[in-house]
Design an enzyme around this catalytic site. Sequence first.
Site, PDB file in Angstrom:
ATOM      1  N   CYS A  73       0.874  -1.257   0.153  1.00  0.00           N
ATOM      2  CA  CYS A  73       0.017   0.013   0.167  1.00  0.00           C
ATOM      3  C   CYS A  73       0.885   1.270   0.002  1.00  0.00           C
ATOM      4  CB  CYS A  73      -0.903   0.068   1.507  1.00  0.00           C
ATOM      5  SG  CYS A  73      -1.725  -1.533   1.796  1.00  0.00           S
ATOM      6  N   CYS A  80     -36.185   1.015  17.438  1.00  0.00           N
ATOM      7  CA  CYS A  80     -35.333   1.297  18.322  1.00  0.00           C
ATOM      8  C   CYS A  80     -34.415   2.475  18.250  1.00  0.00           C
ATOM      9  CB  CYS A  80     -34.293   0.019  18.585  1.00  0.00           C
ATOM     10  SG  CYS A  80     -35.172  -1.370  19.202  1.00  0.00           S
ATOM     11  N   HIS A  81     -33.867   2.768  17.293  1.00  0.00           N
ATOM     12  CA  HIS A  81     -32.544   3.676  17.410  1.00  0.00           C
ATOM     13  C   HIS A  81     -33.071   5.083  16.861  1.00  0.00           C
ATOM     14  CE1 HIS A  81     -29.992   0.451  17.817  1.00  0.00           C
ATOM     15  NE2 HIS A  81     -30.587  -0.366  16.826  1.00  0.00           N
ATOM     16  N   CYS A 103      -8.289  -2.407  -4.315  1.00  0.00           N
ATOM     17  CA  CYS A 103      -6.947  -2.004  -4.501  1.00  0.00           C
ATOM     18  C   CYS A 103      -6.142  -3.521  -4.607  1.00  0.00           C
ATOM     19  CB  CYS A 103      -6.310  -1.253  -3.290  1.00  0.00           C
ATOM     20  SG  CYS A 103      -6.601   0.689  -3.820  1.00  0.00           S
ATOM     21  N   CYS A 147     -35.266  -1.317  12.187  1.00  0.00           N
ATOM     22  CA  CYS A 147     -34.256  -0.486  13.055  1.00  0.00           C
ATOM     23  C   CYS A 147     -34.655   0.757  13.545  1.00  0.00           C
ATOM     24  CB  CYS A 147     -33.123  -0.012  11.822  1.00  0.00           C
ATOM     25  SG  CYS A 147     -32.827  -1.511  10.982  1.00  0.00           S
ATOM     26  N   ARG A 206     -21.751  -5.981  12.888  1.00  0.00           N
ATOM     27  CA  ARG A 206     -22.629  -5.543  13.701  1.00  0.00           C
ATOM     28  C   ARG A 206     -24.047  -5.396  13.302  1.00  0.00           C
ATOM     29  NH1 ARG A 206     -25.006  -5.377  17.250  1.00  0.00           N
ATOM     30  NH2 ARG A 206     -25.467  -4.316  19.226  1.00  0.00           N
ATOM     31  N   CYS A 208       2.323   3.052  -3.034  1.00  0.00           N
ATOM     32  CA  CYS A 208       1.515   4.078  -3.911  1.00  0.00           C
ATOM     33  C   CYS A 208       0.987   5.099  -3.096  1.00  0.00           C
ATOM     34  CB  CYS A 208       0.147   3.558  -4.611  1.00  0.00           C
ATOM     35  SG  CYS A 208       0.859   2.207  -5.866  1.00  0.00           S
ATOM     36  N   HIS A 209       0.603   5.029  -1.935  1.00  0.00           N
ATOM     37  CA  HIS A 209       0.075   5.663  -0.901  1.00  0.00           C
ATOM     38  C   HIS A 209       0.952   6.456   0.087  1.00  0.00           C
ATOM     39  CE1 HIS A 209      -3.915   4.844  -2.536  1.00  0.00           C
ATOM     40  NE2 HIS A 209      -3.681   3.541  -2.250  1.00  0.00           N
ATOM     41  N   CYS A 228     -27.447  -7.249  14.998  1.00  0.00           N
ATOM     42  CA  CYS A 228     -28.560  -6.489  15.106  1.00  0.00           C
ATOM     43  C   CYS A 228     -29.728  -7.456  14.474  1.00  0.00           C
ATOM     44  CB  CYS A 228     -28.760  -5.302  14.605  1.00  0.00           C
ATOM     45  SG  CYS A 228     -28.072  -3.862  15.673  1.00  0.00           S
TER      46      CYS A 228
END
Lengths: 269, 106, 167
Positions: free
Chosen positions: A85, A188-189, A123, A185, A226, A88-89, A230
Amino acid sequence: MRSAFAFFSRAGRVWWPAAAAAGSTLLSFSLAAEPPLNERRSGYEAMSAATKAMQDDDTANPATLWVLDGEALWRTGAGAVGRACADCHGEAPQSMRGVAARYPAYDAKRDTPIDLEGRINTCRVEQQQAAALRPESKELLALTAYVARQSRGLPIASNDARLASSIEAGRQLFQRRQGQLNLACAHCHDDHWGEKLAGNTVPQGHPTGYPLYRLEWQGMGSLQRRLRNCMIGMRAESYAFGSPEFLALETYLMWRARGMAMESPAVRP
Amino acid sequence: MARALIKVSPNPRRGEIIEIKTLISHEMETGFRHSNTGAAIPRDIITTFVATYNGEEIFSAQLFPAIAANPFLTFYTIAKDSGTLEFRWTGDNGYAVSEQVKIAVE
Amino acid sequence: MGETGKHGTGQASARTRRELLWVAGTVALGGVLPRLAVHPAAATPASMKSAIAAVIGEATLNAGRVKLEIPPLVENGNTVACAVAVESPMTASDYVKAIHVFNEKNPQPNVISVKLGPRAGRAAIATRIRLSDTQTVTAIAEMSDGSFWSHSVEVVITLGACLEDPL
């Protein structure tokens, strides 16, 4: 258009929520459902003092181990040409600063959103001629954690008009009832954040700290993990890793959190 | 592979009580869990941690499955002489990791 | 939901409700077995007592001088901050020889045993532990004069609302 926002952050935490003008001027949606911009809270704020301390101290935060691994991988040649990486970066603290804060980004070639994990794998395959890294693999989490770490403290930037349809698709998914509990979702959120569910405080669900170390996992995981967590918890069938549904949700969630400070890599219960 | 994080004040004054924070990467498989199919997952934990200061043992700990994954341990010592702090973790299945940190005492 | 029973019957109903949740979860997931064992084996206050007896023998356990710090309400039993500090001058003639931490409901009563000496300067440790259920945690300090001192804390463990299947 210049964005005007105000926030306090130290070591990546949000002291009080950011108010971001940029996102809402470029993309005007009806904001009835989402928490008002100035009432947004990071899940960090509801954590116990001990868990906050774990996030605040790099030596106490197990996620740091993944960040260090990511730094090593950044410098390691991969694939047919042994290209790293770094080749190039350059140095990530400079070249990757602010990058994670504006992901998922718009992938012009595919006309879809692409998240950080997807970009890293693109990449690897196209530039390094190396095999893609598996979702939730140690290496992919390490590289994602290392790149995301370079955005810590910076405000989430979601102001690409080309992502508008993905954001709307993500919002539809967020508000869609699903699973055996017939819950969305948003129930609740958006509607019950701050209240208790089985002893835990319901967060607003802003992805300010991904990838993160979750105490429940005793390990690192991505936002998609995550979300999968849920959905299964809601007794709904989860989308597959890398699916368009997950990408749309990620894009929507980052837009919903626009202006809030990045905390990656965070700790959460 | 980053295995351990160690935080020690690098330039303490002589006689100062210094805090040493350590974090090591390890799943600490308890041996009490079962897989999806009901098979027992065998124990695989770090059992011992020893810290030495210029070769002299200053701290040791016996760890049990109740220690959380990626064991975090903070303890104290008196900064005596400049030199090397060595930390050694050993455990099941021949696990052994050592790390060293230099310390310069004023 | 909302099982945070502290003592006696509260704990019994918390366990029953957790079992029901596990069973319901298992049925809902189409018979996939939960990842964690439902019943940690042989975890009782009696096994903690015998583990402590193994360390202190016939000696008396004095209350005091030891401060065990654990958050009284814990977000996740997988990772619980646990700190022990003992009052002691930590001189060559008067110091803390060892600190032991015990629990009463995990499958095993021992948590950690630490050896100290005058070189420590301060008899204090901090770590992160696992607690399987709401229970008492006890820290015992062994002094250079052979005396034992202890401090116990009640900890309430909350169960996460949304549990995933293993990846």
